[in-house]
Scaffold this active site. Sequence first.
Site, PDB file in Angstrom:
ATOM      1  N   GLY A   1       6.208 -10.464 -26.642  1.00 22.48           N
ATOM      2  CA  GLY A   1       6.989 -11.184 -26.423  1.00 22.48           C
ATOM      3  C   GLY A   1       8.266 -11.447 -27.099  1.00 22.48           C
ATOM      4  O   GLY A   1       8.072 -12.054 -28.164  1.00 22.48           O
ATOM      5  N   HIS A   2       9.319 -10.840 -26.541  1.00 27.93           N
ATOM      6  CA  HIS A   2      10.374 -10.584 -27.229  1.00 27.93           C
ATOM      7  C   HIS A   2      11.538 -11.626 -26.761  1.00 27.93           C
ATOM      8  O   HIS A   2      11.961 -11.355 -25.480  1.00 27.93           O
ATOM      9  CB  HIS A   2      10.860  -9.214 -27.568  1.00 27.93           C
ATOM     10  CG  HIS A   2      10.195  -8.478 -28.300  1.00 27.93           C
ATOM     11  ND1 HIS A   2      10.093  -7.175 -28.391  1.00 27.93           N
ATOM     12  CD2 HIS A   2       9.195  -8.919 -29.109  1.00 27.93           C
ATOM     13  CE1 HIS A   2       9.253  -6.546 -29.124  1.00 27.93           C
ATOM     14  NE2 HIS A   2       8.514  -7.576 -29.657  1.00 27.93           N
ATOM     15  N   THR A   3      11.810 -12.688 -27.636  1.00 30.59           N
ATOM     16  CA  THR A   3      12.854 -13.870 -27.231  1.00 30.59           C
ATOM     17  C   THR A   3      14.307 -13.202 -27.385  1.00 30.59           C
ATOM     18  O   THR A   3      14.392 -12.992 -28.583  1.00 30.59           O
ATOM     19  CB  THR A   3      12.220 -15.084 -27.867  1.00 30.59           C
ATOM     20  OG1 THR A   3      11.174 -15.197 -27.475  1.00 30.59           O
ATOM     21  CG2 THR A   3      13.230 -16.089 -27.079  1.00 30.59           C
TER      22      THR A   3
ATOM     23  N   ASP B   1       5.450 -11.911 -34.080  1.00 33.27           N
ATOM     24  CA  ASP B   1       6.093 -12.862 -33.687  1.00 33.27           C
ATOM     25  C   ASP B   1       6.821 -13.139 -35.068  1.00 33.27           C
ATOM     26  O   ASP B   1       7.314 -14.284 -35.488  1.00 33.27           O
ATOM     27  CB  ASP B   1       5.233 -14.188 -33.622  1.00 33.27           C
ATOM     28  CG  ASP B   1       4.101 -13.836 -32.516  1.00 33.27           C
ATOM     29  OD1 ASP B   1       4.633 -13.532 -31.252  1.00 33.27           O
ATOM     30  OD2 ASP B   1       3.034 -14.322 -32.571  1.00 33.27           O
TER      31      ASP B   1
ATOM     32  N   LYS C   1      11.588 -10.321 -34.131  1.00 37.69           N
ATOM     33  CA  LYS C   1      12.006  -8.905 -34.068  1.00 37.69           C
ATOM     34  C   LYS C   1      12.950  -8.824 -32.916  1.00 37.69           C
ATOM     35  O   LYS C   1      13.943  -8.084 -32.832  1.00 37.69           O
ATOM     36  CB  LYS C   1      10.662  -7.744 -33.864  1.00 37.69           C
ATOM     37  CG  LYS C   1       9.872  -7.673 -35.138  1.00 37.69           C
ATOM     38  CD  LYS C   1       8.723  -6.668 -34.809  1.00 37.69           C
ATOM     39  CE  LYS C   1       7.752  -7.211 -33.683  1.00 37.69           C
ATOM     40  NZ  LYS C   1       6.864  -8.275 -34.102  1.00 37.69           N
TER      41      LYS C   1
ATOM     42  N   GLN D   1       4.207  -6.618 -31.742  1.00 39.96           N
ATOM     43  CA  GLN D   1       3.094  -7.015 -32.650  1.00 39.96           C
ATOM     44  C   GLN D   1       3.638  -6.786 -34.021  1.00 39.96           C
ATOM     45  O   GLN D   1       4.739  -6.745 -34.382  1.00 39.96           O
ATOM     46  CB  GLN D   1       1.809  -6.401 -32.285  1.00 39.96           C
ATOM     47  CG  GLN D   1       1.171  -7.041 -31.088  1.00 39.96           C
ATOM     48  CD  GLN D   1       1.663  -5.975 -29.896  1.00 39.96           C
ATOM     49  OE1 GLN D   1       1.778  -4.797 -29.979  1.00 39.96           O
ATOM     50  NE2 GLN D   1       1.945  -6.608 -28.733  1.00 39.96           N
TER      51      GLN D   1
END
Length: 421
Positions: free
Chosen positions: A39-41, A12, A15, A221
Amino acid sequence: MNTVILGLQWGDEGKGKLVALLARDHEIIVRFQGGANAGHTVFIEGQEHVFHLVPSGLHHPEKVGVLGPGVVVDLEVLAQEVEALSRMGRPLEGRLWIDARAHLVMPYHRAEDGWEEELRGGIGSTRRGIGPTYRDLYARFGLRAGDLLHPDTLYRKLKKSLEWNNQVLAARYGKPPFQIQDMMDLLTTWAERFRPMITDTLTLLREWDRRDRAILLEGAQGSLLDIFLGTYPYVTSSHTVVGGALAGLGLPPQRLHRIVGVTKAYTTRVGRGPFPTELHDETGQRLRELGGEYGATTGRPRRCGWLDLVALRYTAWLNGVTELAITKVDVLSGFPEIRVATAYRLKGAETRWFPATLEDLEQAEPVYEELPAWPTPLVDRNTLHPQLEAYLGFLEAHLGMPVRLVSYGPQTHEVVLRSPA
Ligand code: IMP
């Protein structure tokens, strides 16, 4: 020029946002480990979008991507993401490849991951079936994407996998078995849907690399969640460090030119496990609220604390980081003071090295230095506030490497490219 982006903390680190930026200078964007636990926003035309499995840089419609041999692929999640991107005018057909060696996350893996957490508290897994899939991989009876191309042997392999997994479900959790025919039907549907995407991606990679087409390796991660080098057992099941990038993609070390290590200006972690600089007070709460620190995959509130240079010294070194990227500096604007841990006090002595055992990590007390905060990250469009500059200089002096990218907001353009002194 091939680049890898790696998280230096517990994930988090932001990235996704940097991938979106660096993707502009790379033609091919790949994932090499993990799966839909990530979870890549990113922002697409001003709208927030979270990628779990598809390399997030593929929201650029002209980019090509790979899910490498080290990724565990949940084809149900992939189908949803392919569809969502298609609806946004960014179809993935003909530009996303799944390596035939990549292992498949099956519904029974997801179920086991969930029950494990439910019954025993577990390690705070995302319940995406990642751990059980890697377990089957190491036990040598995992199902691989390439198996979908061989329906004749698929049934035999599935039978072996189910024999073990149904026993686990019954004996450990008292759950009914998954039926072989249901699973075979699912695999057949997946085979029809994804056959054109499954290939030996190393042949593609070799050709791209021979032609010097720039490859961006997108880590998921963070290094402290690495299965060997992280805070075991509170880790994920894959190699999140640079060595994992090489093995999980199949790239020779000499072909990796730029290693970007990403850290937040403070620290967060989701799930359980040691976290020496964690704040249980109002300051921690303030970081959580101002930073919007809630899991992109699970929605869980993230644990928050000050920046930890002991941890960063360890992960920046072991990854051979060539440059640092620091994110969320805007969150610290306006704090009355900022603290940074430069050492730990452990067993009556001070250490600057990240301890190897959980017992030592749990006892380690951070030694802090205080620095002035900055009222705002920027004084004009491209100039960082002098107090923020001083903070970055402090990090550089402690870590012995340059801070190149400074992110001060969620949008892709909210980054300053810095030329260190
Ligand atoms: P798993 O990867 O779902 O098995 O979860 C193992 C540990 O890694 C848990 O503490 C998770 O919260 C953590 N984890 C997994 N993926 C991420 C991520 O993308 N960001 C932060 N933590 C993660």
